[in-house]
Write a protein that holds these residues in place. Structure first.
Motif, short mmCIF file in Angstrom:
data_model
loop_
_atom_site.label_atom_id
_atom_site.label_comp_id
_atom_site.label_asym_id
_atom_site.label_seq_id
_atom_site.Cartn_x
_atom_site.Cartn_y
_atom_site.Cartn_z
N HIS A 185 23.36 -29.13 40.54
CA HIS A 185 23.88 -30.49 40.72
C HIS A 185 25.02 -30.69 39.71
O HIS A 185 25.26 -31.80 39.26
CB HIS A 185 22.75 -31.50 40.49
CG HIS A 185 22.95 -32.82 41.20
ND1 HIS A 185 23.86 -33.01 42.22
CD2 HIS A 185 22.33 -34.03 41.03
CE1 HIS A 185 23.78 -34.26 42.64
NE2 HIS A 185 22.88 -34.92 41.93
N SER A 186 25.68 -29.55 39.39
CA SER A 186 26.74 -29.42 38.39
C SER A 186 26.12 -29.30 37.01
O SER A 186 24.92 -29.54 36.81
CB SER A 186 27.73 -30.59 38.43
OG SER A 186 27.24 -31.71 37.71
N HIS A 190 27.84 -35.15 36.62
CA HIS A 190 27.05 -36.29 37.10
C HIS A 190 27.24 -37.47 36.14
O HIS A 190 26.29 -37.95 35.51
CB HIS A 190 25.57 -35.91 37.21
CG HIS A 190 24.80 -36.80 38.14
ND1 HIS A 190 24.65 -38.14 37.94
CD2 HIS A 190 24.15 -36.52 39.30
CE1 HIS A 190 23.93 -38.66 38.90
NE2 HIS A 190 23.61 -37.69 39.75
N GLY A 205 33.87 -35.41 39.04
CA GLY A 205 34.25 -34.22 39.78
C GLY A 205 35.53 -34.34 40.57
O GLY A 205 36.22 -33.34 40.79
N ILE A 231 31.24 -25.76 36.90
CA ILE A 231 30.46 -25.16 37.98
C ILE A 231 29.95 -23.78 37.58
O ILE A 231 28.79 -23.42 37.84
CB ILE A 231 31.31 -25.10 39.27
CG1 ILE A 231 31.54 -26.53 39.79
CG2 ILE A 231 30.65 -24.24 40.33
CD1 ILE A 231 32.57 -26.61 40.89
N TRP A 251 26.86 -32.10 45.30
CA TRP A 251 27.90 -32.79 44.55
C TRP A 251 27.40 -34.13 44.02
O TRP A 251 26.86 -34.93 44.77
CB TRP A 251 29.14 -33.01 45.42
CG TRP A 251 29.73 -31.72 45.93
CD1 TRP A 251 29.83 -31.33 47.23
CD2 TRP A 251 30.28 -30.67 45.13
NE1 TRP A 251 30.42 -30.09 47.30
CE2 TRP A 251 30.71 -29.65 46.03
CE3 TRP A 251 30.47 -30.48 43.76
CZ2 TRP A 251 31.30 -28.47 45.60
CZ3 TRP A 251 31.06 -29.30 43.33
CH2 TRP A 251 31.47 -28.32 44.23
N PHE A 256 33.29 -34.80 46.73
CA PHE A 256 33.84 -33.45 46.56
C PHE A 256 35.22 -33.37 47.17
O PHE A 256 35.68 -34.29 47.85
CB PHE A 256 32.90 -32.40 47.17
CG PHE A 256 32.72 -32.52 48.67
CD1 PHE A 256 33.52 -31.79 49.54
CD2 PHE A 256 31.74 -33.36 49.21
CE1 PHE A 256 33.35 -31.90 50.92
CE2 PHE A 256 31.58 -33.47 50.58
CZ PHE A 256 32.38 -32.74 51.44
N LEU A 260 37.04 -28.28 44.54
CA LEU A 260 35.65 -28.10 44.14
C LEU A 260 34.93 -27.10 45.04
O LEU A 260 34.17 -26.25 44.57
CB LEU A 260 34.91 -29.44 44.17
CG LEU A 260 35.20 -30.43 43.04
CD1 LEU A 260 34.44 -31.73 43.28
CD2 LEU A 260 34.80 -29.85 41.69
N THR A 272 27.63 -26.34 50.14
CA THR A 272 27.72 -27.52 49.28
C THR A 272 27.34 -28.75 50.09
O THR A 272 27.50 -28.77 51.32
CB THR A 272 29.12 -27.70 48.67
OG1 THR A 272 29.98 -28.40 49.57
CG2 THR A 272 29.74 -26.36 48.29
N GLY A 274 27.40 -33.08 50.41
CA GLY A 274 27.90 -34.40 50.04
C GLY A 274 26.92 -35.47 50.45
O GLY A 274 25.70 -35.25 50.51
#
Length: 665
Positions: A185-186, A190, A205, A231, A251, A256, A260, A272, A274
């Motif tokens: 989640h990165s 966040h 991000g 990342i 993301w 995003f 990214l 990924t 969203g």
């Protein structure tokens, strides 16, 4: 009976023979092709699937929790799982998606990927036992910097407490079960970072950091370095603690962009996720849509959520706003103006705003300056980012950047601009819109870069293309345009011959219509590189609808428009058109739109609040009657222009009563 039920109090019984057979059939289904299956208003095509997004699971969730809260009660999650089971939905794993993508097997009918964001401890204590009971796969996404809290390092601002988060040991246990996929989640995206001079923190991000010390934004190079390092660090941390690198990144805030996605792919995360609503196909794996489960839905609400995907059935009620009314050289008064606008929009309870992103102080429709940082025009004020973000976060509207397509007052040679055929020779176009030629490569580059800058520096949900995207029956006769006519369209390169008869003139017009559609497609691609979730709308005049032969005068066609834009924003303005009978004229417009497939579904009827012939406001009784008229005739989406918050036109009290939409999660 309690409103919430702890899963740990639920007896985990062994599967009976019937359920064993069901699971065997489910396993076999993974090797069979899918067929179209209807679920409510949603049709599952072969290898399509939906994704659900959960967050924290709690035994008790307050019934009066604020709108948009993401916690779901344990009891309701149990009901959701039972509903999925009883209604033929098949939870799938990330590996199932990869296998289907690689054509090793098909997804089952009505496939659903279940995901949980943020790495809450409740995933282990409340969700994991349910996954074991139902034998459902799921995915949990963890934030690297938050996990450092658990490891005893300094707490990150805004992160949940250590007690609220999973431990690495719990994650390893669940990963070994074969039911749980650990996703990134990165590491530290966040959160919000300062992204405008007014002090708004925006998602880290996808937005450029603003430095108040030197009043500048971070460069492309620094932005790319920052997100790529984040990342990669997330991937490294998960590998260090779990022993496997993540294959998926979720993301933060669902935001995003293409940079990214490329950075994630380079780090081994080709899937990924969203937060846009909708159904997915395997082609969507680089940027999946997910349904955010909010407000602790019971079985009925959960069923409605999955049956509609929260899209398609929502009408747009649009307010078209001039940012020129908000701008003031005094920043304090400008903030007061913006506050009044936001209070007005919030009171009206609309769901979309077409927000002017260019400055047009003289009101001629040309962009003299812009309200965002850019490479080619003066910036009147760094205001669009602030206004768009405040509108979105405080009123929950979707903000469309209202932008010219060609009418930019840039300092450029005359041959960059549209020319018309006049008195037997090409001359600079005399229309009030001084338009750059879409056939000039220098002009294309400049306008494309303006749109790139809009997307880099502004949080937009959509783009409204201005009504300047027109070419008359005398335009464009620049050398580049005539070369395209001759070499690509196989027409004459002689302007006089292009106008020799109606048949040739209409062929020329239709090619120009296509060229303008292609031009806006090019601009859309520039924005979607940084804001992939945007919707598009384009202002169209009514005459090409009512008299299709007038395409020759505008290079606009409704038949092609519906293929290029999410919405056509028709200027349904009978007083502007000097209609003798406004009611009959409006009825003709709506009924004509209805003859096109999905015409009503894809058209925003923009009404006028000012009679520009008299420069007087249209009486509220007349304006409200027009709203009611087009809606009774079948109009789905309705908007108006202009909005004058200073003089309360249209009157807010009436709009709150007649134009407001019911609350929607």
């Amino acid at each position: 009976m309690k409103d919430a039920l702890s899963v740990r109090s639920v007896e985990l019984r062994p599967l009976n023979p019937v359920r064993r057979v069901i699971l065997v059939l489910l396993a076999c289904a993974l090797f069979l092709p899918a067929y179209e299956v209807s679920a409510g208003n949603i049709v599952f095509s072969p290898d399509s699937f939906m994704v659900l997004s959960y967050h924290d699971i709690k035994d008790e969730v307050a019934r009066d929790a604020k709108a948009g809260q993401t916690a779901v009660s344990t009891a309701h999650l149990l009901l959701h799982f039972e509903w999925l089971q009883q209604n033929g939905y098949h939870p799938v794993s990330v590996q199932n998606l990869i296998d289907a993508r690689d054509k090793k097997r098909h997804l089952p009918h009505k496939a659903v990927l279940i995901t949980f964001d943020d790495g809450y401890a409740s995933f282990y204590t409340k969700v994991f036992p349910l996954l074991q009971r139902f034998h459902y796969p799921a995915m949990v996404a963890v934030v690297g910097s938050w996990m450092e809290n658990v490891a005893g390092k300094a707490r990150v601002d805004g992160a949940p407490s250590i007690e609220e988060l999973l431990t690495w040991e719990q994650l390893r246990e669940m990963q070994r079960s074969g039911l749980v996929e650990i996703a990134s989640h990165s590491h530290d995206l966040h959160r919000g970072l300062l992204a405008n001079p007014q002090g708004n923190p925006l998602p880290a991000g996808v937005n450029r950091i603003y430095d108040p010390a030197d009043k500048s934004y971070e460069s492309d190079e620094h932005y790319l370095q920052r997100v790529r390092q984040d990342i990669q660090r997330s991937s490294n941390d998960i590998f260090q603690h779990i022993g496997f690198r993540p294959r998926v990144i979720v993301w933060p805030y669902g935001e995003f962009n293409q940079p990214l996605i490329q950075a994630a792919s380079d780090a081994g995360m080709g899937i990924t996720l969203g937060l846009r609503d909708g159904l997915n196909t395997l082609a969507d794996l680089p940027g999946l849509k997910r349904l955010l489960v909010t407000e602790n839905p019971d079985t009925a609400d959960f069923s409605r959520l999955l049956g509609s995907l929260r899209i398609d059935d929502r009408p747009l009620h649009v307010v078209h706003v001039d940012l020129d009314y908000i701008y003031d050289p005094d920043p304090e008064r400008q903030e007061q103006n913006l506050g009044r606008l936001i209070d007005r929009i919030q009171g009206m309870r609309v769901n979309a705003v077409y927000l002017q992103a260019f400055a047009d102080p003289d009101g001629d429709g040309n962009a003299d300056a812009l309200y965002f940082p850019n490479r080619h025009l003066p910036m009147r004020a760094d205001l669009f980012n602030r206004a768009a973000w405040q509108l979105f976060t405080r009123t929950r509207v979707k903000v469309y950047a209202w932008m010219p397509t060609l009418a930019f007052r840039i300092n450029a040679p005359d041959d960059w601009f549209v020319h018309e055929w006049h008195d037997g020779k090409p001359v600079l176009g005399r229309h009030i819109y001084k338009r750059l030629s879409p056939f000039n490569q220098n002009a294309r580059r400049v306008v494309g870069e303006i749109y790139e800058d809009l997307a880099k520096y502004a949080p937009v949900n959509g783009v409204l293309y201005h009504d300047d995207a027109i070419l008359s029956d005398f335009e464009d006769v620049t050398p580049e345009a005539l070369s395209v006519a001759k070499n690509s369209w196989k027409l004459s390169g002689d302007p006089a011959r292009l106008r020799a008869n109606d048949a040739v003139l209409m062929k020329w017009a239709r090619h120009k219509t296509e060229a303008l559609d292609e031009w806006t497609d090019y601009l859309t691609a520039k924005v979607r590189y940084y804001r992939p979730g945007i919707k598009t709308a384009r202002n169209y005049y009514a005459l090409p609808l009512l008299s299709p032969e007038s395409e020759a005068w505008y290079a606009q066609s409704y038949e092609t428009a519906f293929k290029h834009y999410d919405y056509v924003a028709i200027e349904a303005m009978p007083f502007m058109e000097k209609a003798e009978n406004p009611e009959a004229w409006l009825e003709q417009v709506v009924r004509k739109i209805a003859t096109y497939p999905d015409g009503l579904k894809k058209t925003v009827f923009e009404l006028q609040t000012v009679d520009w012939n008299t420069q007087k406001p249209i009486p509220m009784s007349t304006f409200l009657a027009q709203i009611q008229q087009v809606q009774k005739l079948g109009a789905v989406h309705v908007g108006y222009y202009p909005d004058n918050y200073i003089e309360d036109q249209p009157r807010q009290a009436d709009m709150e009563r007649e134009f407001s939409l019911p609350y929607y999660p």
